[in-house]
Design a protein around this motif. Structure first.
Motif, PDB file in Angstrom:
ATOM      1  N   TYR A  15       0.828  -1.205   0.000  1.00 15.30           N
ATOM      2  CA  TYR A  15       0.000   0.000   0.000  1.00 15.30           C
ATOM      3  C   TYR A  15       0.863   1.258   0.000  1.00 15.30           C
ATOM      4  N   LEU A  18       2.136   1.599  -3.485  1.00 15.63           N
ATOM      5  CA  LEU A  18       1.065   2.086  -4.342  1.00 15.63           C
ATOM      6  C   LEU A  18       0.890   3.590  -4.190  1.00 15.63           C
ATOM      7  N   PHE A  21       4.180   5.384  -5.750  1.00 15.17           N
ATOM      8  CA  PHE A  21       4.479   5.244  -7.164  1.00 15.17           C
ATOM      9  C   PHE A  21       3.272   5.356  -8.088  1.00 15.17           C
ATOM     10  N   ALA A  22       2.059   5.326  -7.549  1.00 16.42           N
ATOM     11  CA  ALA A  22       0.876   5.420  -8.413  1.00 16.42           C
ATOM     12  C   ALA A  22       0.023   6.636  -8.084  1.00 16.42           C
ATOM     13  N   VAL A  23      -0.322   6.815  -6.837  1.00 15.13           N
ATOM     14  CA  VAL A  23      -1.265   7.876  -6.476  1.00 15.13           C
ATOM     15  C   VAL A  23      -0.608   9.244  -6.492  1.00 15.13           C
ATOM     16  N   PRO A  25       2.167  10.587  -7.960  1.00 20.43           N
ATOM     17  CA  PRO A  25       2.496  11.209  -9.247  1.00 20.43           C
ATOM     18  C   PRO A  25       1.272  11.660 -10.040  1.00 20.43           C
ATOM     19  N   THR A  26       0.172  10.950  -9.915  1.00 21.67           N
ATOM     20  CA  THR A  26      -1.048  11.341 -10.616  1.00 21.67           C
ATOM     21  C   THR A  26      -1.709  12.529  -9.939  1.00 21.67           C
ATOM     22  N   GLU A  27      -1.793  12.486  -8.631  1.00 17.98           N
ATOM     23  CA  GLU A  27      -2.478  13.548  -7.896  1.00 17.98           C
ATOM     24  C   GLU A  27      -1.766  14.888  -8.009  1.00 17.98           C
TER      25      GLU A  27
END
Length: 120
Positions: A15, A18, A21-23, A25-27
């Motif tokens: 988590y 996640l 590395f995922a949330v 950079p997008t946010e």
């Protein structure tokens, strides 16, 4: 030898990865877009261009999924995939753009068609 960080050693490390590395950079880009768009009018030419580009990208993704789908969707015949897309589009047009209803109706046609014709 150094001890591992406690957060990375337990069951919650996926988590944390996640989030990092995922949330995040997008946010970051979403919040920057909100900040920059604050002064723009809703009908400005820049936002019309952004909507057009977003619509074109979405249409390209849908077309690619229709023509050469990945995974289990590849086993569904083309006419079932086209029927599911047409059903979703019709429901969107009839139901005043209720997205959830359109998605669910497309899924029902896709799953029902595959089940009926036994393609998978």
């Amino acid at each position: 030898m150094t001890q591992p960080i406690a957060l990375l050693d337990g069951p919650l490390w996926p988590y944390l990865a996640l989030m990092l590395f995922a949330v995040l950079p997008t946010e970051i880009w979403r919040w920057l877009a909100v900040g920059f768009a604050r002064g723009l009018a809703a009908d400005s030419p820049l936002l019309e261009w952004v909507r057009a580009v977003a619509t074109a990208l979405l249409a390209g993704i849908v077309a690619k999924l229709m023509v050469s789908p990945p995974g289990a969707l590849a086993h569904a015949p083309l006419f079932i995939r086209v029927a599911a897309l047409a059903t979703s589009a019709a429901v969107m047009a009839i139901s005043r753009r209720r997205m959830m209803l359109a998605v669910l109706s497309g899924e029902v046609v896709l799953i029902g068609g595959v089940w009926l014709f036994g393609a998978v």
